[in-house]
Design an enzyme around this catalytic site. Structure first.
Site, short mmCIF file in Angstrom:
data_model
loop_
_atom_site.label_atom_id
_atom_site.label_comp_id
_atom_site.label_asym_id
_atom_site.label_seq_id
_atom_site.Cartn_x
_atom_site.Cartn_y
_atom_site.Cartn_z
N LYS A 172 -5.39 0.85 8.50
CA LYS A 172 -6.69 0.58 9.08
C LYS A 172 -6.52 -0.39 10.24
CE LYS A 172 -8.61 1.13 4.44
NZ LYS A 172 -9.18 0.44 3.26
N ARG A 220 12.75 1.01 5.99
CA ARG A 220 13.78 0.78 7.01
C ARG A 220 15.07 0.25 6.39
NH1 ARG A 220 11.19 0.86 11.99
NH2 ARG A 220 8.93 0.45 11.90
N ASP A 237 -16.49 -0.07 1.97
CA ASP A 237 -15.30 -0.90 1.79
C ASP A 237 -15.63 -2.39 1.82
OD1 ASP A 237 -12.63 -1.32 1.36
OD2 ASP A 237 -11.93 -0.38 3.20
N LYS A 295 -13.98 -3.07 9.49
CA LYS A 295 -14.36 -3.78 8.26
C LYS A 295 -13.41 -4.96 8.03
CE LYS A 295 -10.98 -2.46 5.40
NZ LYS A 295 -10.26 -3.21 4.32
N TRP A 319 0.83 -1.21 0.00
CA TRP A 319 0.00 0.00 0.00
C TRP A 319 0.86 1.27 0.00
CZ3 TRP A 319 -4.47 0.84 -1.79
CH2 TRP A 319 -5.23 1.95 -1.42
N ASN A 331 -7.73 -10.00 4.52
CA ASN A 331 -8.51 -10.44 5.67
C ASN A 331 -9.52 -11.53 5.29
OD1 ASN A 331 -7.80 -8.58 8.13
ND2 ASN A 331 -7.82 -7.26 6.34
N GLU A 333 -4.70 -7.50 9.24
CA GLU A 333 -4.81 -6.53 10.34
C GLU A 333 -6.03 -6.78 11.22
OE1 GLU A 333 -2.86 -4.27 12.38
OE2 GLU A 333 -2.22 -3.61 10.39
N GLY A 344 -10.99 3.97 3.25
CA GLY A 344 -12.00 3.70 2.24
C GLY A 344 -11.59 2.57 1.31
#
Length: 320
Positions: free
Chosen positions: A103, A31, A239, A187, A11, A251, A269, A132
């Site tokens: 998120k 990093r 979403d 979500k 992302w 997910n 997540e 979103g």
């Protein structure tokens, strides 16, 4: 405008690509020793896109932060507090605008990410969220979508929207930071539930999950002081297509593979968010039956098929 994106995963790399496409000078930070950054330095590519030559790649956090007016953060939500502590040690962060492009909720405390960030950098920090629907795979194929920018300062929100709006992403002004953050995080929990239904060949129940899931989370948002209608907007219900039905959703895929006894092997997540929701349910005295069921399956070794059947076939009651 000079913009730095901190985090070079799927992302974060897309965000750097997009913001550059929107006409801004971009530095993408990873990093020292990051495999993702090394791959980008070697080839300017990852599995999803090719970065233009004008995007600067860096592993100097100080340079990335001090050179930018707007700093976008895209890392794991559970790493945000320690990362914010790191940022607080840097000079010249006063007056900069930070956008959290992730998120989640802090698993142990249930705190929203803007709360975590502000606790470490001070309440005066300009901080917004970018949430979103949308998948990298679709955006890079020029398939547009709508997203939300939200903060506690409408002028900051407007400034970000005006800077980043395009034909590829149409941004809306988020007016309820609590609702947008809780909606975006939760979500992912509904995504895990949807994946479990897929894995059990109960995909037709995802309509019921959508209806009851939005009601459940809207009650929590109201108890926390947000606007319960926000859950029916882009940050949560908007979403759902990308999270409950898409083959790209981490997910959803995690939930499906979990009930099939397979290891997904990537970050989902929603797993940490389920823990945070357990905390928020107790803090605000709000029943969260879907979230509780997913918690029991993931962390208490309850049988997924029986637990989800019991959830769907709860005692008869009025719908509203």
């Amino acid at each position: 405008m000079n913009v730095s994106v901190l985090g070079c995963g799927r992302w974060g790399t897309f965000i750097a690509w997009y913001v550059n496409k929107a006409g801004h000078d971009v530095t993408l930070w990873g990093r020292q020793g990051s495999k993702n950054l090394q791959v980008l330095m070697d080839s300017r590519k990852n599995d999803y896109l090719t970065l233009p030559d004008e995007i600067e790649l860096s592993h100097s956090l100080e340079n990335a932060v001090t050179s930018a007016e707007v700093i976008i953060i895209s890392i794991s939500a559970q790493q945000l507090r320690s990362f914010a502590k790191q940022l607080s040690q840097l000079n010249e962060i006063e007056g900069k605008t930070f956008i959290l492009c992730m998120k989640g909720l802090e698993a142990d405390s249930g705190k929203r990410l803007t709360q975590v960030f502000s606790e470490e950098l001070g309440k005066s920090t300009n901080v917004a969220v970018w949430v979103g629907p949308g998948h990298v795979q679709d955006f890079v194929n020029h398939i547009p979508n709508c997203m939300v920018i939200s903060s506690e300062n409408i002028e900051i929100t407007k400034k970000i929207v005006q800077a980043f709006n395009s034909d590829l992403i149409r941004f809306y002004y988020g007016q309820d930071l609590i609702g947008n953050e809780i909606g975006a995080a939760t979500k992912n929990v509904m995504g895990i539930a949807a994946g479990m239904l897929d894995g059990l060949n109960y995909s037709s129940l995802k309509g019921s999950l959508m209806a009851r899931g939005t009601r459940e989370i809207s009650r929590l948002v109201r108890a926390m002081g947000g606007n319960d209608l926000t859950i029916y907007g882009l940050s949560h219900l908007g979403d759902y297509e990308a999270t409950l039905f898409s083959l790209h959703s981490h997910n959803r895929k995690f939930g499906q593979m979990f009930v099939q006894g397979e290891d997904f092997g990537k970050l989902a997540e929603g797993v940490s968010t389920v823990k945070a929701l357990k905390e928020l349910s107790a803090q605000y005295h709000v029943e969260l039956p879907i979230s509780d069921a997913i918690y029991e399956i993931l962390f208490e070794n309850k049988d997924a098929k029986k637990t989800l059947e019991d959830l769907i076939l709860r005692p008869v009651k009025f719908e509203f």
